[in-house]
Design a protein around this motif. Structure first.
Motif, PDB file in Angstrom:
ATOM      1  N   GLN A 424       0.887  -1.104   0.148  1.00 35.38           N
ATOM      2  CA  GLN A 424       0.178   0.002  -0.134  1.00 35.38           C
ATOM      3  C   GLN A 424       0.802   1.374   0.004  1.00 35.38           C
ATOM      4  N   ARG A 425       2.140   1.304  -0.021  1.00 34.25           N
ATOM      5  CA  ARG A 425       3.140   2.313   0.194  1.00 34.25           C
ATOM      6  C   ARG A 425       2.677   3.378  -0.943  1.00 34.25           C
ATOM      7  N   SER A 426       2.832   3.073  -2.120  1.00 30.75           N
ATOM      8  CA  SER A 426       2.788   3.934  -2.999  1.00 30.75           C
ATOM      9  C   SER A 426       1.201   4.698  -2.999  1.00 30.75           C
ATOM     10  N   LYS A 427       0.304   3.975  -2.614  1.00 36.38           N
ATOM     11  CA  LYS A 427      -1.072   4.595  -2.441  1.00 36.38           C
ATOM     12  C   LYS A 427      -0.810   5.701  -0.920  1.00 36.38           C
ATOM     13  N   LEU A 428      -0.194   5.088  -0.075  1.00 38.68           N
ATOM     14  CA  LEU A 428      -0.061   6.054   1.080  1.00 38.68           C
ATOM     15  C   LEU A 428       0.666   7.392   0.846  1.00 38.68           C
ATOM     16  N   TYR A 429       1.612   7.412   0.036  1.00 38.34           N
ATOM     17  CA  TYR A 429       2.309   8.586  -0.506  1.00 38.34           C
ATOM     18  C   TYR A 429       1.258   9.479  -1.524  1.00 38.34           C
ATOM     19  N   GLN A 430       0.599   8.597  -2.082  1.00 38.48           N
ATOM     20  CA  GLN A 430      -0.213   9.542  -2.837  1.00 38.48           C
ATOM     21  C   GLN A 430      -1.449  10.259  -2.044  1.00 38.48           C
ATOM     22  N   THR A 431      -1.851   9.612  -1.135  1.00 33.27           N
ATOM     23  CA  THR A 431      -2.673  10.047  -0.208  1.00 33.27           C
ATOM     24  C   THR A 431      -2.295  11.385   0.583  1.00 33.27           C
ATOM     25  N   GLU A 432      -0.813  11.405   0.734  1.00 38.85           N
ATOM     26  CA  GLU A 432      -0.081  12.369   1.397  1.00 38.85           C
ATOM     27  C   GLU A 432      -0.295  13.648   0.687  1.00 38.85           C
ATOM     28  N   ALA A 433      -0.480  13.596  -0.768  1.00 40.02           N
ATOM     29  CA  ALA A 433      -0.637  15.013  -1.032  1.00 40.02           C
ATOM     30  C   ALA A 433      -1.895  15.437  -0.851  1.00 40.02           C
ATOM     31  N   LYS A 434      -2.894  14.852  -0.509  1.00 44.15           N
ATOM     32  CA  LYS A 434      -4.019  15.624  -0.267  1.00 44.15           C
ATOM     33  C   LYS A 434      -3.796  16.262   1.023  1.00 44.15           C
ATOM     34  N   ARG A 435      -3.302  15.603   2.033  1.00 54.17           N
ATOM     35  CA  ARG A 435      -3.072  16.222   3.400  1.00 54.17           C
ATOM     36  C   ARG A 435      -2.111  17.318   3.044  1.00 54.17           C
ATOM     37  N   LYS A 436      -0.897  17.245   2.247  1.00 54.78           N
ATOM     38  CA  LYS A 436      -0.414  18.725   2.027  1.00 54.78           C
ATOM     39  C   LYS A 436      -1.386  19.699   1.449  1.00 54.78           C
ATOM     40  N   SER A 437      -2.393  19.287   0.662  1.00 54.97           N
ATOM     41  CA  SER A 437      -3.183  20.440  -0.011  1.00 54.97           C
ATOM     42  C   SER A 437      -3.884  21.068   1.217  1.00 54.97           C
ATOM     43  N   LEU A 438      -4.316  20.143   2.211  1.00 62.06           N
ATOM     44  CA  LEU A 438      -5.203  20.609   3.289  1.00 62.06           C
ATOM     45  C   LEU A 438      -4.317  21.441   4.262  1.00 62.06           C
ATOM     46  N   ARG A 439      -3.036  21.102   4.307  1.00 59.55           N
ATOM     47  CA  ARG A 439      -2.469  21.776   5.110  1.00 59.55           C
ATOM     48  C   ARG A 439      -1.829  23.144   4.602  1.00 59.55           C
ATOM     49  N   ASN A 440      -1.881  23.478   3.128  1.00 61.18           N
ATOM     50  CA  ASN A 440      -1.542  24.704   2.518  1.00 61.18           C
ATOM     51  C   ASN A 440      -2.661  25.718   2.729  1.00 61.18           C
ATOM     52  N   ALA A 441      -4.177  25.020   2.708  1.00 60.48           N
ATOM     53  CA  ALA A 441      -5.176  25.792   2.686  1.00 60.48           C
ATOM     54  C   ALA A 441      -5.566  26.093   4.323  1.00 60.48           C
ATOM     55  N   SER A 442      -4.903  25.639   5.257  1.00 57.27           N
ATOM     56  CA  SER A 442      -5.015  25.847   6.564  1.00 57.27           C
ATOM     57  C   SER A 442      -4.428  26.959   7.186  1.00 57.27           C
ATOM     58  N   THR A 443      -5.188  27.703   7.906  1.00 58.05           N
ATOM     59  CA  THR A 443      -4.722  29.209   8.412  1.00 58.05           C
ATOM     60  C   THR A 443      -3.538  28.860   9.373  1.00 58.05           C
ATOM     61  N   SER A 444      -3.315  27.784  10.159  1.00 58.81           N
ATOM     62  CA  SER A 444      -2.420  27.548  10.988  1.00 58.81           C
ATOM     63  C   SER A 444      -2.092  25.990  11.314  1.00 58.81           C
ATOM     64  N   LEU A 445      -1.036  25.758  11.756  1.00 60.70           N
ATOM     65  CA  LEU A 445      -1.122  24.144  12.208  1.00 60.70           C
ATOM     66  C   LEU A 445      -2.025  23.585  13.034  1.00 60.70           C
ATOM     67  N   GLU A 446      -2.490  24.449  13.968  1.00 58.73           N
ATOM     68  CA  GLU A 446      -3.379  23.774  14.900  1.00 58.73           C
ATOM     69  C   GLU A 446      -4.693  23.578  14.093  1.00 58.73           C
ATOM     70  N   ALA A 447      -5.000  24.686  13.415  1.00 64.00           N
ATOM     71  CA  ALA A 447      -6.244  24.272  12.487  1.00 64.00           C
ATOM     72  C   ALA A 447      -6.190  23.078  11.471  1.00 64.00           C
ATOM     73  N   PHE A 448      -4.949  22.870  11.149  1.00 60.66           N
ATOM     74  CA  PHE A 448      -4.806  21.725  10.112  1.00 60.66           C
ATOM     75  C   PHE A 448      -4.886  20.407  10.973  1.00 60.66           C
ATOM     76  N   LEU A 449      -4.282  20.295  11.977  1.00 58.38           N
ATOM     77  CA  LEU A 449      -4.402  19.253  12.900  1.00 58.38           C
ATOM     78  C   LEU A 449      -5.787  18.872  13.309  1.00 58.38           C
ATOM     79  N   ALA A 450      -6.513  19.936  13.802  1.00 60.80           N
ATOM     80  CA  ALA A 450      -7.892  19.893  14.018  1.00 60.80           C
ATOM     81  C   ALA A 450      -8.905  19.186  12.876  1.00 60.80           C
ATOM     82  N   GLU A 451      -8.496  19.696  11.659  1.00 64.03           N
ATOM     83  CA  GLU A 451      -9.331  19.043  10.543  1.00 64.03           C
ATOM     84  C   GLU A 451      -8.876  17.948  10.064  1.00 64.03           C
TER      85      GLU A 451
END
Length: 624
Positions: A424-451
């Motif tokens: 599943q490793r390749s899929k896990l790294y692809q999913t990580e790109a979605k998390r990075k998009s959320l992180r970039n859209a979040s106003t702070s680290l705290e907001a990112f972790l909460a979401e």
């Protein structure tokens, strides 16, 4: 005249292997491609002192070899192969034909050397020499049964006396042996019995977790013989140098896997590597794939790469092309086996390839020593090799029909055993790109972790889960507090000790599963609880999962009546970022030097789990 790698190594030997020249040694060894050159390099390297090598940051590995024939060749070849990856073998080499005594005698010199891996290298004479001179086919059947029983005894005894790996090889049946039987039906029976023996020998690896078996027959090719009859008769070297080199390649891969040094990412050039032609000149429709005979060879190469990816190998692109053109081709050419989603990183620009590979390493958050680079250009390969000797550089050859063989023969990505998460490793790294998009859209680290909606499960691993624990201990470098490497059998032995335990960390969030991403090893001494090691995958850094797990563990220790928690940190070149981990979590330094730091937590203040993590724990059901 350009100096060859072998000549460069010879010059280093004559100069006494000066310490300032040792870094270049790895680069020269990595450039050697022939069995003869590896053998001669290994002979030159016999004088390299382990102490001096360790002082320069090199690592060592205790490796034993026993055999029924003269085998110095494989020791020299192994030395070259291991040093090419920065590891100096410390050999225990048994006397000629003493394998039976060494493996069955509990007080043998082999066991006293505490090998991390032992190679029991045998050929067909180990069976034939125990028969009478006038053997019949039925005698061979009985001899094979006796030999299998003997090897099983070796596996049992080794498990009792050593904690390392035991490696056997299947016994190739030579045509010369078979042709001494003048009865064709007899020959058929011998071939069948011999094949069954090898099948049963391979099955030993399923019965004993510390045993691995190399299929010798799969390494033989038309390019080299099983043995050189002259060397076999006069020197008792019963396998050819080329076969011994191939076996050394398999053993070296097992050594690297046992130390967590298997490669993780395959970085690929594009033009004339993944397809035929130059994208910038030929255009998207002009490159060669299924539209030509040569193109079909590139398609076949991509199919092999796809199979590697399905087993957990990350794929990346390093190409001197316009990025937009590369993306368009990956999206538009339907005969590309590899699609855009198969790649975890794409670097297409006009910078040096060495810079591109460093960028890929940073994007994937893995060490550059985890990369394998394939490029048809000798110039690009040499540029990367000079700038990053720790990267394995593959020369695919001049014909795309040979590319796949050139890649897989290196065993760069081999593990002792794959587990479900590898697939599943390749899929896990692809999913990580979605998390990075959320992180970039979040106003702070705290907001990112909460979401993220993080969940963490803490549990006691059992059965097949122990294989993943072992893999984490072998492959985790950045968040690894002691870098103690453990095979699955060593993990089992650790758990078998009184008052010892392991806590596995499994996590998920709104985007999916991370899988088992960490583990904590601990044991109790009176009223003190020791953290023997704490590991966390780099994929989940900056989530505070390590804080949640540790703080829950501290609270559990209080409920168990412990008065303090003690832990050690052993610094390495790769785990510097967690040097202050324990002090950041309420521990105080009680002892320290250049080799280690020891910390203590008095368990006075309550430990709190971060509120953005939903934690479920079951390990506390197991009392100390």
């Amino acid at each position: 005249m350009t100096q060859t790698p072998l000549n460069a190594i010879t010059a280093l030997r004559k100069a006494g292997f000066p310490t300032d020249a040792l870094p270049s040694l790895q680069r020269h060894l990595g450039a050697i491609s022939s069995a003869d050159d590896r053998l001669h390099a290994g002979v030159n390297l016999r004088t390299l002192a382990a102490e001096a090598y360790r002082e320069q940051g090199g690592s060592t590995f205790r490796l034993a070899v026993v055999s029924n024939f003269s085998y110095q060749t494989i020791a020299d070849t192994l030395r070259s192969r291991l040093l090419a990856r920065g590891m100096l073998p410390e050999f225990y080499l048994s006397d000629y034909n003493q394998y039976h005594y060494e493996l069955l005698n509990a007080d043998s010199s082999l066991y006293r050397s505490s090998p991390e891996l032992t190679l029991c290298l045998l050929d067909g004479h180990s069976v034939l020499d125990e028969l009478g001179p006038n053997w019949h086919p039925e005698d061979i059947e009985q001899g094979l049964r006796n030999k299998l029983h003997q090897l099983t005894q070796f596996a049992e005894q080794y498990h009792q006396q050593a904690s390392g790996l035991l490696v056997f090889n299947t016994l190739p049946l030579s045509g010369k042996t078979l042709q001494q039987c003048l009865d064709y039906r007899g020959r058929a029976r011998i071939s069948r019995w011999w094949a069954q023996f090898n099948a049963d020998l391979l099955a030993l690896a399923e019965t004993y977790r510390h045993v691995f078996v190399i299929d010798t027959q799969s390494l033989l090719s038309a390019d080299f013989p099983l043995r050189d009859d002259r060397l076999g008769f006069y020197a008792r070297t019963l396998m050819s140098n080329e076969l011994l080199d191939a076996l050394a390649g398999e053993v070296a891969a097992m050594v690297f896997a046992s130390r967590g040094m298997a490669k993780k990412c395959l970085v690929l050039d594009l033009d004339n590597t993944l397809w035929g032609g130059i994208l910038g000149d030929d255009g998207i429709e002009g490159i060669q794939l299924s539209n030509s005979a040569t193109g079909e060879a590139f398609v076949s190469f991509q199919q092999v790469i796809k199979r590697l990816s399905a087993q957990g190998v990350l794929l990346a692109i390093s190409s001197k092309n316009e990025r937009e053109n590369v993306i368009n081709l990956l999206q538009q050419r339907e005969d590309m086996v590899l699609k855009i989603d198969d790649f975890s990183a794409i670097v297409a620009n006009w910078q040096p390839k060495s810079d591109a590979l460093q960028t890929i390493s940073e994007l994937l958050n893995i060490g550059s020593d985890s990369l394998v680079f394939v490029d048809d250009s000798a110039f690009e390969r040499e540029e990367v090799r000079n700038q990053h000797p720790q990267i394995s550089v593959v020369d695919p050859g001049s014909d795309p029909a040979e590319y796949a063989a050139a890649l897989v023969i290196g065993n760069h990505f081999c593990q002792l055993e794959l587990n479900p998460e590898d697939y599943q490793r390749s899929k896990l790294y692809q999913t990580e790109a979605k998390r990075k998009s959320l992180r970039n859209a979040s106003t702070s680290l705290e907001a990112f972790l909460a979401e993220l909606q993080l969940k963490l499960r803490l549990f006691t691993p059992q059965g097949q889960e122990l294989a993943r624990v072992a893999q984490l201990s072998l492959r985790t470098n950045q968040f690894n507090m002691t870098t103690r490497r453990m095979s699955e059998s060593e993990v089992q032995a650790y758990l078998a000790q009184p008052q010892h335990g392991i806590i596995a960390l499994q996590s998920s969030d709104r985007f999916g599963e991370y899988g088992v991403i960490g583990c904590l090893f601990y044991h109790r001494e009176h009223n003190s609880l020791w953290i023997d090691n704490f590991l966390l995958s780099c994929r989940v850094f900056s989530r505070q999962l390590e804080t949640a797990a540790l703080n829950h563990f501290l609270s559990w220790a209080q409920r168990q009546g412990c008065e303090e928690i003690r832990a050690r940190y052993l610094p390495t070149q790769k785990n510097q970022q967690v040097a202050d981990f324990y002090t950041r979590h309420g521990f105080t330094l009680s002892e320290g030097n250049a080799q280690f730091s020891e910390y203590c937590h008095a368990l006075e203040a309550p430990a709190v789990v971060p509120n953005h993590i939903e934690l479920i724990a079951s390990y506390q059901e197991t009392p100390l």
